[in-house]
Scaffold this active site. Structure first.
Site, mmCIF file in Angstrom:
data_model
loop_
_atom_site.group_PDB
_atom_site.id
_atom_site.type_symbol
_atom_site.label_atom_id
_atom_site.label_comp_id
_atom_site.label_asym_id
_atom_site.label_seq_id
_atom_site.Cartn_x
_atom_site.Cartn_y
_atom_site.Cartn_z
ATOM 1 N N VAL A 1 -0.806 -11.757 7.469
ATOM 2 C CA VAL A 1 -0.865 -12.385 6.150
ATOM 3 C C VAL A 1 0.286 -13.342 5.905
ATOM 4 O O VAL A 1 0.302 -14.017 4.874
ATOM 5 C CB VAL A 1 -0.917 -11.332 5.024
ATOM 6 N N PRO B 1 -1.254 -18.907 6.751
ATOM 7 C CA PRO B 1 -2.259 -19.372 5.792
ATOM 8 C C PRO B 1 -3.642 -18.864 6.180
ATOM 9 O O PRO B 1 -3.852 -18.380 7.301
ATOM 10 C CB PRO B 1 -2.161 -20.901 5.897
ATOM 11 N N VAL B 2 -4.580 -18.965 5.286
ATOM 12 C CA VAL B 2 -5.945 -18.506 5.557
ATOM 13 C C VAL B 2 -6.485 -19.244 6.781
ATOM 14 O O VAL B 2 -6.450 -20.478 6.848
ATOM 15 C CB VAL B 2 -6.845 -18.747 4.336
ATOM 16 N N ASN B 3 -6.993 -18.491 7.760
ATOM 17 C CA ASN B 3 -7.454 -19.088 9.012
ATOM 18 C C ASN B 3 -8.598 -18.260 9.589
ATOM 19 O O ASN B 3 -8.953 -17.207 9.060
ATOM 20 C CB ASN B 3 -6.305 -19.187 10.014
ATOM 21 N N SER C 1 0.777 -7.065 8.148
ATOM 22 C CA SER C 1 1.886 -7.891 7.669
ATOM 23 C C SER C 1 2.099 -9.111 8.550
ATOM 24 O O SER C 1 2.415 -10.199 8.059
ATOM 25 C CB SER C 1 3.170 -7.058 7.598
ATOM 26 N N LYS D 1 -12.874 -11.913 16.992
ATOM 27 C CA LYS D 1 -12.118 -11.331 18.107
ATOM 28 C C LYS D 1 -12.854 -10.167 18.765
ATOM 29 O O LYS D 1 -12.598 -9.829 19.918
ATOM 30 C CB LYS D 1 -10.747 -10.857 17.616
ATOM 31 N N GLU E 1 0.845 -1.200 0.000
ATOM 32 C CA GLU E 1 0.000 0.000 0.000
ATOM 33 C C GLU E 1 0.879 1.248 0.000
ATOM 34 O O GLU E 1 1.843 1.345 0.752
ATOM 35 C CB GLU E 1 -0.897 -0.031 1.238
#
Length: 499
Positions: free
Chosen positions: A291, A294-296, A288, A302, A101
């Protein structure tokens, strides 16, 4: 009548000459049209100054062109809505490059919006000959250079500046073939993430959940309207929760929408973190450390139990866009759906190896920091080591890597202890210095009284010294009295000497 042989020969040579001259003139006029045809000097100059087509070359000497007509990809949404995860998954695709970004493009677009809203600025631009077409061309070229040049070339270029979508209609005017991915997330989760991670966004008061929910509601409403105005063929809404629950299903939809061929790499972005032509990370991006995993499902709920009761009670009135987007404002937590089996498995493995992943996150952020400090050699060496070893998986942890991770954690712990010790010493020094200053200040205040005492004492000392010889005392007694007098004076001066 038949021509003589010599005349035939001359005629053939003449015809041949005419053909050669004709071909020469044709070729000459094709290469140098300005020599035979008058060209407007202004148009010629403008064509030389503004190049419609530009080119980039990658490490393999492949050439990529970029222009305003190319199908750019823009990832938009309220910050902390999954935009970084989305760009990381796309960055893992070999044909797509998003990169970190920059925040440059939305600021330029906001500046242009400010100029148009201000009558004074608009009049000044008109008087200066800056038309809408000139402005649009300049802004488009600037944005295009930022997108194309801040990373490696690729067949499809992407930009992840979330707030760009607030001016989505204008972006489509600049780049008519561009497409938007509008990341949508439960506003309660977004606001909790903004506050807990202290993400500074203009207008958001991080001390108030109520105010932040109101700001989120306004921002998401503007972006939702922009996406609707752009149209479904140019703007696709992607729900963060559904992307996390069903990554393959949604990534197939997304790549089809973007006209990008399917590649399994988008489901394993964590394997390409900070690798060449992979997923570059920035130490200043707040996501950061997330990512790299892994996708979780860790970040899904939360926020539950963290929002003040009065805000939960008034949630439907504070943020009506929750209902518009399909979220239940009274459910804590809502039923987002059942995850795919491999996503649930990823989450279980992350919980079992939490310390290892936290250590890995610190290593990755340190690597990103060293990139900013121009220590690319160290990064390349670490990448070579990663390539020579087997690919890291959660099921198998190489003992050598595990020991290095443990040593690194121990070193960091030792450094933290040393830093705390230094801070304590510095604090003690500051307290001592402050105490000395207070004592010296009190001494300065008492100095006039002491000087008056000395003035009263000195005449008595002089009289005593003068009277001693008259009494017939020896010289040793005189010297002793003088030394005692000097010692008294030194005692009075020592506190001031410390200052």
């Amino acid at each position: 009548m038949r021509l003589p042989y010599r005349n035939k020969k001359v005629t053939l040579w003449v015809l041949f000459g005419i053909i050669v001259i004709t071909m020469f003139l044709f070729k000459f006029t094709e290469l140098r049209p300005t020599c035979l045809f008058k060209v407007d000097a202004a148009n010629e100059l403008s064509s030389q100054m503004v190049r419609v087509e530009k080119y980039l070359t990658d490490d393999n000497q492949r050439v990529y062109s970029y222009n305003r007509e190319m199908p750019l990809i823009f990832i938009g949404g309220v910050p902390r809505s999954g935009t970084t995860l989305m760009r990381a998954m796309l960055d893992a695709h070999p044909d797509v490059r998003c990169g970190q970004e920059t925040r440059v493009i939305p600021r330029i677009l906001q500046l242009r919006s400010h100029w148009l809203k201000s009558e004074k600025e608009s009049l000044r631009l008109q008087e200066a000959g800056i038309t809408k077409e000139v402005m649009n061309s300049a802004i488009a070229q600037f944005c295009l250079e930022i997108i194309a040049k801040h990373g490696e070339p690729a067949p499809r270029l992407c930009n992840k500046d979330p707030l760009t979508l607030k001016m989505g209609s204008y972006v489509i005017e600049l780049f008519p073939n561009a497409k938007f991915l509008f990341m949508v997330r439960d506003g309660r989760a977004t606001v909790h993430s903004i506050i807990s991670r202290k993400v500074t966004i203009t207008g958001f008061d991080l001390s108030s959940y109520r105010q932040c929910m109101q700001k989120w509601n306004h921002a998401i409403e503007v972006m939702h309207e922009q996406c609707r105005d752009i149209g479904k063929d140019r703007c696709m809404m992607v729900y963060y929760e559904q992307l996390v629950l069903h990554p393959e299903e949604w990534m197939r939809k997304i790549l089809k929408f973007l006209d990008v061929p399917w590649n399994d790499a988008v489901l394993h972005h964590e394997e390409f973190i900070n690798k060449p032509n992979g997923v570059p990370l920035s130490k200043v991006e707040r996501s950061s450390d997330q990512v790299i995993k892994p996708v979780n499902l860790e970040a899904m709920s939360k926020w539950v139990g963290q929002i003040p009761g009065d805000v939960v009670r008034d949630m439907a009135d504070i943020a009506p866009m929750l209902s518009v987007l399909g979220y239940d404002p009274y459910a804590n937590p809502p039923d987002y759906g059942k995850p795919d089996a491999w996503v649930q498995d990823n989450t279980s493995k992350l919980k079992a190896n939490r310390m290892l992943w936290e250590s890995k996150a610190k290593q990755v952020l340190q690597m990103s920091s060293s990139e900013d400090d121009n220590t690319n050699t160290i990064i390349n060496n670490s990448n070579n080591k990663d390539n020579n070893n087997n690919q890291y998986t959660i099921n198998k942890i190489i003992p050598e890597q595990h020991s290095r991770q443990r040593q690194h954690v121990q070193q960091q712990h030792l450094q933290q202890q040393q830093q705390q010790h230094l801070q304590q010493q510095q604090h003690q020094r500051q307290q001592q210095q402050q105490q000395r200053e207070e004592e010296s200040e009190s001494e300065r205040e008492a100095e006039p009284d002491r000087e008056q005492q000395l003035l009263h004492q000195k005449p008595k000392d002089v009289i005593t010294i003068k009277q001693l010889p008259l009494a017939g005392s020896n010289n040793n007694n005189i010297n002793n009295n003088i030394n005692n007098n000097n010692n008294n004076n030194n005692i009075m001066e020592d506190p001031m000497a410390d200052t």
